[in-house]
Motif scaffolding. Structure first.
Motif, PDB file in Angstrom:
ATOM      1  N   GLY A   1       0.842  -1.190   0.000  1.00  0.00           N
ATOM      2  CA  GLY A   1       0.000   0.000   0.000  1.00  0.00           C
ATOM      3  C   GLY A   1       0.878   1.239   0.000  1.00  0.00           C
ATOM      4  N   SER A   2       1.865   1.273  -0.877  1.00  0.00           N
ATOM      5  CA  SER A   2       2.876   2.342  -0.865  1.00  0.00           C
ATOM      6  C   SER A   2       2.374   3.672  -1.397  1.00  0.00           C
ATOM      7  CB  SER A   2       4.118   1.903  -1.641  1.00  0.00           C
ATOM      8  OG  SER A   2       3.787   1.489  -2.953  1.00  0.00           O
ATOM      9  N   GLY A   3       1.165   3.706  -1.934  1.00  0.00           N
ATOM     10  CA  GLY A   3       0.594   4.977  -2.380  1.00  0.00           C
ATOM     11  C   GLY A   3       1.496   5.709  -3.347  1.00  0.00           C
ATOM     12  N   LYS A   4       1.755   6.967  -3.067  1.00  0.00           N
ATOM     13  CA  LYS A   4       2.590   7.796  -3.938  1.00  0.00           C
ATOM     14  C   LYS A   4       4.079   7.646  -3.644  1.00  0.00           C
ATOM     15  CE  LYS A   4      -1.060  11.183  -4.754  1.00  0.00           C
ATOM     16  NZ  LYS A   4      -1.446  12.605  -4.623  1.00  0.00           N
TER      17      LYS A   4
ATOM     18  N   THR B   1      17.915  -0.369  -1.021  1.00  0.00           N
ATOM     19  CA  THR B   1      16.950  -0.455  -2.114  1.00  0.00           C
ATOM     20  C   THR B   1      15.567  -0.631  -1.506  1.00  0.00           C
ATOM     21  OG1 THR B   1      17.211  -2.858  -2.281  1.00  0.00           O
ATOM     22  CG2 THR B   1      18.603  -1.488  -3.732  1.00  0.00           C
ATOM     23  N   ALA B   2      14.547  -0.437  -2.326  1.00  0.00           N
ATOM     24  CA  ALA B   2      13.176  -0.570  -1.815  1.00  0.00           C
ATOM     25  C   ALA B   2      12.228  -0.995  -2.922  1.00  0.00           C
ATOM     26  CB  ALA B   2      12.708   0.745  -1.197  1.00  0.00           C
ATOM     27  N   GLU B   3      11.089  -1.478  -2.476  1.00  0.00           N
ATOM     28  CA  GLU B   3      10.043  -1.976  -3.355  1.00  0.00           C
ATOM     29  C   GLU B   3       8.703  -1.553  -2.765  1.00  0.00           C
ATOM     30  OE1 GLU B   3       9.815  -6.362  -5.368  1.00  0.00           O
ATOM     31  OE2 GLU B   3      10.582  -6.164  -3.342  1.00  0.00           O
ATOM     32  N   GLY B   4       7.841  -0.997  -3.598  1.00  0.00           N
ATOM     33  CA  GLY B   4       6.518  -0.604  -3.153  1.00  0.00           C
ATOM     34  C   GLY B   4       5.457  -1.358  -3.923  1.00  0.00           C
ATOM     35  N   PHE B   5       4.393  -1.735  -3.211  1.00  0.00           N
ATOM     36  CA  PHE B   5       3.264  -2.438  -3.816  1.00  0.00           C
ATOM     37  C   PHE B   5       2.013  -1.602  -3.616  1.00  0.00           C
ATOM     38  CE2 PHE B   5       6.286  -5.588  -2.331  1.00  0.00           C
ATOM     39  CZ  PHE B   5       6.408  -6.445  -3.414  1.00  0.00           C
ATOM     40  N   ASP B   6       1.344  -1.259  -4.693  1.00  0.00           N
ATOM     41  CA  ASP B   6       0.075  -0.553  -4.584  1.00  0.00           C
ATOM     42  C   ASP B   6      -0.803  -0.964  -5.751  1.00  0.00           C
ATOM     43  OD1 ASP B   6      -0.786   2.060  -2.765  1.00  0.00           O
ATOM     44  OD2 ASP B   6      -1.945   1.846  -4.610  1.00  0.00           O
TER      45      ASP B   6
ATOM     46  N   ASN C   1       0.897   4.832  -8.328  1.00  0.00           N
ATOM     47  CA  ASN C   1       2.172   4.254  -8.748  1.00  0.00           C
ATOM     48  C   ASN C   1       2.918   5.179  -9.701  1.00  0.00           C
ATOM     49  OD1 ASN C   1       1.839   1.935  -7.205  1.00  0.00           O
ATOM     50  ND2 ASN C   1       0.769   0.851  -8.825  1.00  0.00           N
ATOM     51  N   ALA C   2       2.203   5.819 -10.594  1.00  0.00           N
ATOM     52  CA  ALA C   2       2.835   6.777 -11.508  1.00  0.00           C
ATOM     53  C   ALA C   2       3.417   7.953 -10.723  1.00  0.00           C
ATOM     54  CB  ALA C   2       1.829   7.269 -12.548  1.00  0.00           C
ATOM     55  N   ALA C   3       2.679   8.419  -9.716  1.00  0.00           N
ATOM     56  CA  ALA C   3       3.175   9.514  -8.875  1.00  0.00           C
ATOM     57  C   ALA C   3       4.410   9.066  -8.092  1.00  0.00           C
ATOM     58  CB  ALA C   3       2.081   9.986  -7.926  1.00  0.00           C
ATOM     59  N   ALA C   4       4.427   7.825  -7.620  1.00  0.00           N
ATOM     60  CA  ALA C   4       5.585   7.303  -6.879  1.00  0.00           C
ATOM     61  C   ALA C   4       6.810   7.245  -7.778  1.00  0.00           C
ATOM     62  CB  ALA C   4       5.267   5.915  -6.319  1.00  0.00           C
ATOM     63  N   ARG C   5       6.635   6.781  -8.992  1.00  0.00           N
ATOM     64  CA  ARG C   5       7.767   6.721  -9.924  1.00  0.00           C
ATOM     65  C   ARG C   5       8.296   8.118 -10.239  1.00  0.00           C
ATOM     66  NH1 ARG C   5       4.135   2.798 -12.222  1.00  0.00           N
ATOM     67  NH2 ARG C   5       4.888   0.722 -11.658  1.00  0.00           N
ATOM     68  N   ALA C   6       7.383   9.067 -10.409  1.00  0.00           N
ATOM     69  CA  ALA C   6       7.798  10.454 -10.689  1.00  0.00           C
ATOM     70  C   ALA C   6       8.529  11.052  -9.480  1.00  0.00           C
ATOM     71  CB  ALA C   6       6.588  11.306 -11.048  1.00  0.00           C
ATOM     72  N   ALA C   7       8.049  10.784  -8.266  1.00  0.00           N
ATOM     73  CA  ALA C   7       8.711  11.290  -7.060  1.00  0.00           C
ATOM     74  C   ALA C   7      10.104  10.683  -6.916  1.00  0.00           C
ATOM     75  CB  ALA C   7       7.862  10.984  -5.828  1.00  0.00           C
TER      76      ALA C   7
ATOM     77  N   GLU D   1       2.429  -2.852  -9.323  1.00  0.00           N
ATOM     78  CA  GLU D   1       0.979  -2.718  -9.217  1.00  0.00           C
ATOM     79  C   GLU D   1       0.369  -4.089  -8.969  1.00  0.00           C
ATOM     80  OE1 GLU D   1      -2.677  -1.460 -12.116  1.00  0.00           O
ATOM     81  OE2 GLU D   1      -0.799  -0.348 -12.272  1.00  0.00           O
ATOM     82  N   THR D   2      -0.343  -4.213  -7.832  1.00  0.00           N
ATOM     83  CA  THR D   2      -0.979  -5.478  -7.509  1.00  0.00           C
ATOM     84  C   THR D   2      -2.094  -5.273  -6.496  1.00  0.00           C
ATOM     85  OG1 THR D   2      -0.652  -7.739  -6.695  1.00  0.00           O
ATOM     86  CG2 THR D   2       0.711  -6.030  -5.695  1.00  0.00           C
ATOM     87  N   ASP D   3      -3.118  -6.084  -6.596  1.00  0.00           N
ATOM     88  CA  ASP D   3      -4.204  -6.129  -5.622  1.00  0.00           C
ATOM     89  C   ASP D   3      -3.875  -7.100  -4.492  1.00  0.00           C
ATOM     90  OD1 ASP D   3      -6.070  -4.343  -6.534  1.00  0.00           O
ATOM     91  OD2 ASP D   3      -7.145  -5.794  -7.740  1.00  0.00           O
ATOM     92  N   ALA D   4      -2.960  -8.025  -4.740  1.00  0.00           N
ATOM     93  CA  ALA D   4      -2.693  -9.102  -3.785  1.00  0.00           C
ATOM     94  C   ALA D   4      -1.192  -9.305  -3.611  1.00  0.00           C
ATOM     95  CB  ALA D   4      -3.351 -10.387  -4.275  1.00  0.00           C
TER      96      ALA D   4
END
Length: 175
Positions: free
Chosen positions: A48-51, A66-71, A77-83, A97-100
């Motif tokens: 649930g990494s949001g932005k 390093t890090a990995e975000g799931f949302d 996700n697009a906002a997170a990549r831009a940030a 991007e994943t629901d599970a």
């Protein structure tokens, strides 16, 4: 922006002006980042990494990690990549991007696992903490924060977000 009728439309609209989507203030997020030491070869993951604000700040503070975000929300996700790109940490951050994310985070050796305001993504609170713990190496850190009601929610708002009143606890008085 999600089209009219898309299930994420109201979530994306409601969070449009916010960088931090979880239940934490900006200055407290900075203080948290300072207390979460990540060294060479350490990996963090957030469900649930949001932005991506927490992960971007972690990587900016701890340049050998390093890090990995799931949302599940492509607009977040697009906002997170831009940030990440703007902060110069995009080469050390993966956004998926994943629901599970459960199968993606199980049985790993991660230094730091995080769920801030994303309880439902792995089940209830206990299931979420257990899932984070399963992904965290011995001696690693689990960060868990859930949402709260700071005032009585409107039925229309809960319906728009697909929520029920009992999904979140009451916040402390005076918040």
């Amino acid at each position: 922006m999600p089209p009219v009728g898309h299930p994420f439309r109201y979530t994306v609209i409601a969070h449009a002006p916010r960088r931090i989507l979880g239940p934490i203030a900006d200055e407290r997020l900075d203080a948290l980042v300072e207390r979460l030491p990540l060294g060479r070869g350490d990996h963090a993951l957030e469900i649930g990494s949001g932005k991506g604000e927490l992960l971007v700040r972690l990587l900016a503070r701890w340049p050998e990690a390093t890090a990995e975000g799931f949302d599940r929300t492509p607009w977040f996700n697009a906002a997170a990549r831009a940030a990440a790109e703007a902060a110069g940490v995009a080469d050390r951050l993966s956004i998926l991007e994943t629901d599970a994310p459960g199968p993606l985070v199980a049985d790993r050796s991660v230094a730091l696992t995080i769920a801030m305001g994303a309880t439902g993504i792995l089940g209830d609170a206990a299931q979420t903490v257990a899932g984070l713990a399963a992904a965290t190496r011995p001696g690693g850190i689990v960060v868990y924060g859930d949402g709260i009601w700071i005032r009585e929610p409107l039925a229309e708002g809960m319906n728009a977000f697909g929520m029920t009143r009992d999904e979140l606890p009451e916040g402390p008085e005076g918040l």
